[in-house]
Write a protein that holds these residues in place. Structure first.
Motif, PDB file in Angstrom:
ATOM      1  N   VAL A 194       0.873  -1.316  -0.251  1.00 24.43           N
ATOM      2  CA  VAL A 194      -0.138  -0.059   0.145  1.00 24.43           C
ATOM      3  C   VAL A 194       0.856   1.155  -0.071  1.00 24.43           C
ATOM      4  CG1 VAL A 194      -1.717   1.318   1.189  1.00 24.43           C
ATOM      5  CG2 VAL A 194      -1.816  -1.130   1.093  1.00 24.43           C
ATOM      6  N   LEU A 195       0.610   2.295  -0.864  1.00 21.99           N
ATOM      7  CA  LEU A 195       1.093   3.402  -0.810  1.00 21.99           C
ATOM      8  C   LEU A 195       0.055   4.454  -0.358  1.00 21.99           C
ATOM      9  CD1 LEU A 195       3.302   5.604  -1.537  1.00 21.99           C
ATOM     10  CD2 LEU A 195       2.246   5.718  -3.769  1.00 21.99           C
ATOM     11  N   VAL A 196       0.201   5.208   0.535  1.00 21.84           N
ATOM     12  CA  VAL A 196      -0.643   6.266   1.366  1.00 21.84           C
ATOM     13  C   VAL A 196      -0.030   7.613   0.517  1.00 21.84           C
ATOM     14  CG1 VAL A 196      -1.342   7.613   3.374  1.00 21.84           C
ATOM     15  CG2 VAL A 196      -0.849   5.196   3.237  1.00 21.84           C
ATOM     16  N   VAL A 197      -1.190   8.366  -0.082  1.00 23.14           N
ATOM     17  CA  VAL A 197      -0.885   9.635  -0.740  1.00 23.14           C
ATOM     18  C   VAL A 197      -1.652  10.776   0.149  1.00 23.14           C
ATOM     19  CG1 VAL A 197      -0.694  11.064  -2.805  1.00 23.14           C
ATOM     20  CG2 VAL A 197      -0.480   8.598  -2.619  1.00 23.14           C
ATOM     21  N   GLU A 198      -1.247  11.660   0.722  1.00 26.73           N
ATOM     22  CA  GLU A 198      -1.996  12.827   1.604  1.00 26.73           C
ATOM     23  C   GLU A 198      -0.833  13.767   1.784  1.00 26.73           C
ATOM     24  OE1 GLU A 198      -4.014  14.595   3.986  1.00 26.73           O
ATOM     25  OE2 GLU A 198      -4.721  12.971   3.330  1.00 26.73           O
TER      26      GLU A 198
ATOM     27  N   PHE B 198      -1.770  -6.517   5.008  1.00 23.14           N
ATOM     28  CA  PHE B 198      -1.261  -5.180   4.451  1.00 23.14           C
ATOM     29  C   PHE B 198       0.004  -4.687   5.067  1.00 23.14           C
ATOM     30  CE2 PHE B 198      -5.961  -5.787   3.565  1.00 23.14           C
ATOM     31  CZ  PHE B 198      -5.965  -4.891   2.384  1.00 23.14           C
ATOM     32  N   GLN B 199       0.716  -4.108   3.969  1.00 19.37           N
ATOM     33  CA  GLN B 199       2.009  -3.590   4.348  1.00 19.37           C
ATOM     34  C   GLN B 199       1.988  -2.293   3.537  1.00 19.37           C
ATOM     35  OE1 GLN B 199       5.400  -5.494   2.478  1.00 19.37           O
ATOM     36  NE2 GLN B 199       7.055  -4.489   3.615  1.00 19.37           N
ATOM     37  N   VAL B 200       2.324  -1.132   4.301  1.00 18.62           N
ATOM     38  CA  VAL B 200       2.721   0.146   4.011  1.00 18.62           C
ATOM     39  C   VAL B 200       4.072   0.179   3.165  1.00 18.62           C
ATOM     40  CG1 VAL B 200       2.805   2.488   4.118  1.00 18.62           C
ATOM     41  CG2 VAL B 200       0.748   1.272   5.322  1.00 18.62           C
ATOM     42  N   VAL B 201       4.111   0.561   2.075  1.00 15.01           N
ATOM     43  CA  VAL B 201       5.548   0.654   1.307  1.00 15.01           C
ATOM     44  C   VAL B 201       6.103   2.081   1.320  1.00 15.01           C
ATOM     45  CG1 VAL B 201       5.200  -1.548   0.291  1.00 15.01           C
ATOM     46  CG2 VAL B 201       4.635   0.168  -0.957  1.00 15.01           C
ATOM     47  N   GLY B 202       5.134   2.978   1.438  1.00 16.18           N
ATOM     48  CA  GLY B 202       5.589   4.485   1.551  1.00 16.18           C
ATOM     49  C   GLY B 202       4.592   5.259   1.472  1.00 16.18           C
ATOM     50  N   THR B 203       4.892   6.596   1.680  1.00 13.39           N
ATOM     51  CA  THR B 203       3.877   7.709   1.975  1.00 13.39           C
ATOM     52  C   THR B 203       4.307   8.962   1.015  1.00 13.39           C
ATOM     53  OG1 THR B 203       5.110   8.876   3.884  1.00 13.39           O
ATOM     54  CG2 THR B 203       3.100   7.156   4.299  1.00 13.39           C
ATOM     55  N   ALA B 204       3.342   9.653   0.351  1.00 13.30           N
ATOM     56  CA  ALA B 204       3.589  10.621  -0.648  1.00 13.30           C
ATOM     57  C   ALA B 204       2.687  11.712  -0.126  1.00 13.30           C
ATOM     58  CB  ALA B 204       3.268  10.039  -2.032  1.00 13.30           C
TER      59      ALA B 204
ATOM     60  N   VAL C 176      -3.327   2.193  -3.569  1.00 18.07           N
ATOM     61  CA  VAL C 176      -2.901   3.484  -3.426  1.00 18.07           C
ATOM     62  C   VAL C 176      -4.146   3.999  -2.631  1.00 18.07           C
ATOM     63  CG1 VAL C 176      -2.556   5.737  -4.030  1.00 18.07           C
ATOM     64  CG2 VAL C 176      -1.579   3.944  -5.257  1.00 18.07           C
ATOM     65  N   LEU C 177      -4.030   4.605  -1.400  1.00 13.77           N
ATOM     66  CA  LEU C 177      -4.777   5.269  -0.617  1.00 13.77           C
ATOM     67  C   LEU C 177      -4.503   6.576  -0.808  1.00 13.77           C
ATOM     68  CD1 LEU C 177      -4.711   3.155   2.854  1.00 13.77           C
ATOM     69  CD2 LEU C 177      -6.320   2.832   0.763  1.00 13.77           C
ATOM     70  N   LEU C 178      -5.709   7.507  -1.525  1.00 14.19           N
ATOM     71  CA  LEU C 178      -5.168   8.553  -2.119  1.00 14.19           C
ATOM     72  C   LEU C 178      -6.414   9.848  -1.722  1.00 14.19           C
ATOM     73  CD1 LEU C 178      -3.935  10.211  -4.584  1.00 14.19           C
ATOM     74  CD2 LEU C 178      -5.752   9.333  -6.034  1.00 14.19           C
ATOM     75  N   ASP C 179      -5.635  10.818  -1.273  1.00 21.26           N
ATOM     76  CA  ASP C 179      -6.415  11.921  -0.968  1.00 21.26           C
ATOM     77  C   ASP C 179      -6.514  12.870  -2.149  1.00 21.26           C
ATOM     78  OD1 ASP C 179      -7.590  14.257   0.669  1.00 21.26           O
ATOM     79  OD2 ASP C 179      -5.654  15.279   1.052  1.00 21.26           O
ATOM     80  N   ASN C 180      -7.628  13.714  -2.101  1.00 16.21           N
ATOM     81  CA  ASN C 180      -7.806  14.615  -3.275  1.00 16.21           C
ATOM     82  C   ASN C 180      -7.357  15.840  -3.408  1.00 16.21           C
ATOM     83  OD1 ASN C 180      -9.400  14.833  -6.011  1.00 16.21           O
ATOM     84  ND2 ASN C 180     -10.814  16.317  -4.872  1.00 16.21           N
ATOM     85  N   TYR C 181      -6.910  16.328  -2.085  1.00  9.34           N
ATOM     86  CA  TYR C 181      -6.481  17.674  -2.001  1.00  9.34           C
ATOM     87  C   TYR C 181      -4.815  17.327  -1.958  1.00  9.34           C
ATOM     88  CZ  TYR C 181     -11.060  18.852  -0.928  1.00  9.34           C
ATOM     89  OH  TYR C 181     -12.371  18.940  -1.139  1.00  9.34           O
ATOM     90  N   LEU C 182      -4.316  17.771  -2.963  1.00  7.74           N
ATOM     91  CA  LEU C 182      -2.816  17.472  -2.845  1.00  7.74           C
ATOM     92  C   LEU C 182      -2.148  18.931  -3.660  1.00  7.74           C
ATOM     93  CD1 LEU C 182      -2.200  14.038  -4.699  1.00  7.74           C
ATOM     94  CD2 LEU C 182      -2.309  14.507  -2.272  1.00  7.74           C
ATOM     95  N   PRO C 183      -0.968  19.195  -3.151  1.00  4.51           N
ATOM     96  CA  PRO C 183      -0.292  20.673  -3.358  1.00  4.51           C
ATOM     97  C   PRO C 183      -0.291  20.956  -5.074  1.00  4.51           C
ATOM     98  CG  PRO C 183       1.318  19.215  -2.438  1.00  4.51           C
ATOM     99  CD  PRO C 183      -0.071  18.621  -2.318  1.00  4.51           C
ATOM    100  N   ASP C 184      -0.008  19.895  -5.843  1.00  6.38           N
ATOM    101  CA  ASP C 184       0.319  20.283  -7.108  1.00  6.38           C
ATOM    102  C   ASP C 184      -0.836  19.928  -8.209  1.00  6.38           C
ATOM    103  OD1 ASP C 184       0.944  17.682  -6.157  1.00  6.38           O
ATOM    104  OD2 ASP C 184       2.697  17.407  -7.355  1.00  6.38           O
ATOM    105  N   CYS C 185      -1.632  18.858  -7.753  1.00 10.38           N
ATOM    106  CA  CYS C 185      -2.863  18.769  -8.613  1.00 10.38           C
ATOM    107  C   CYS C 185      -3.823  17.849  -7.666  1.00 10.38           C
ATOM    108  CB  CYS C 185      -2.457  17.864 -10.031  1.00 10.38           C
ATOM    109  SG  CYS C 185      -2.265  16.135  -9.666  1.00 10.38           S
TER     110      CYS C 185
END
Length: 220
Positions: free
Chosen positions: A4-8, A27-33, A51-60
């Protein structure tokens, strides 16, 4: 293990989501972005399954990023407007969980995803329509309301499925052994199903004279 990659964008929230995820078996978290650009790089380098994905990111927006990804995605976001939900689902999100949520709510969806992933493994071959239908059903089992507070909708469904498949009344000890859960946990979920009218409780008297609760599906 499901990688799992966490994007937040919020570092603290990302850490919490990673901790919630690591609590779920398998489940294993392999990184956070913390940005879309970082997410793209980590997807290439860490090769996540989910991917666990947030909608509010700084670049898009996460939804814009989602359209470029070739990996399973569950949205974890505060964006609760209908347009965002439709856009995310149209772009390929498998599920959508609105912040704030509990560890249990995320665990329910991850557990359901694990069952979906097992049925439609990326390395699997041809599957029939029945298997596709079952995979789609299990994917959203974790979304179902109705489990009492403090209980998992996925576990409640597993207990109910065990009762539905049984050829007669079952005790908490028998259900616990079948599902690999604690007897007290099985008893709690069985009692909840009986309260909801989905199971019928009867008493069986053994040699000791002490009655044992037994449960049978009502088909409701």
């Amino acid at each position: 293990m499901i990688r799992v990659l966490v994007v937040e964008d919020d570092f603290r929230v990302a850490r919490v989501h990673a901790e919630f995820t690591e609590r779920v078996a398998g489940f294993q978290v392999v990184g956070t972005a913390h940005s879309a650009a970082e997410a793209r790089d980590l997807i290439v380098s860490s090769n996540p399954d989910l991917v666990l994905l947030d909608n509010y990111l700084p670049d898009c927006s996460g939804i814009a990023l989602l359209g470029d990804l070739d990996v399973d995605v569950i949205m974890l976001t505060a964006a609760a407007d209908a347009a965002s939900v439709r856009a995310a689902l149209s772009a390929g999100a498998l599920n959508y969980l609105v912040k704030p949520f509990t560890a249990e709510q995320l665990a329910d969806r991850l557990s359901a995803y694990a069952r979906y992933h097992a049925r439609l493994s990326p390395t699997g071959g041809q599957v029939g329509q029945d298997e596709i239908d079952r995979a789609m059903r299990v994917l959203h089992e974790g979304d179902q309301p109705g489990a009492p507070k403090g209980q998992s909708a996925v576990t409640s469904r597993l207990v109910q499925d065990a009762l539905n498949a049984a050829d007669g009344p079952r005790s908490a000890v028998e259900i616990a052994a079948e599902l690999g859960i604690a007897r007290a946990t099985a008893q709690r979920y069985l009692a909840g199903l009986a309260q909801d009218g989905k199971a019928r409780m009867t008493l069986r008297y053994g040699a000791s004279g002490r009655p044992e609760h037994q449960y049978e599906s009502t088909g409701a």
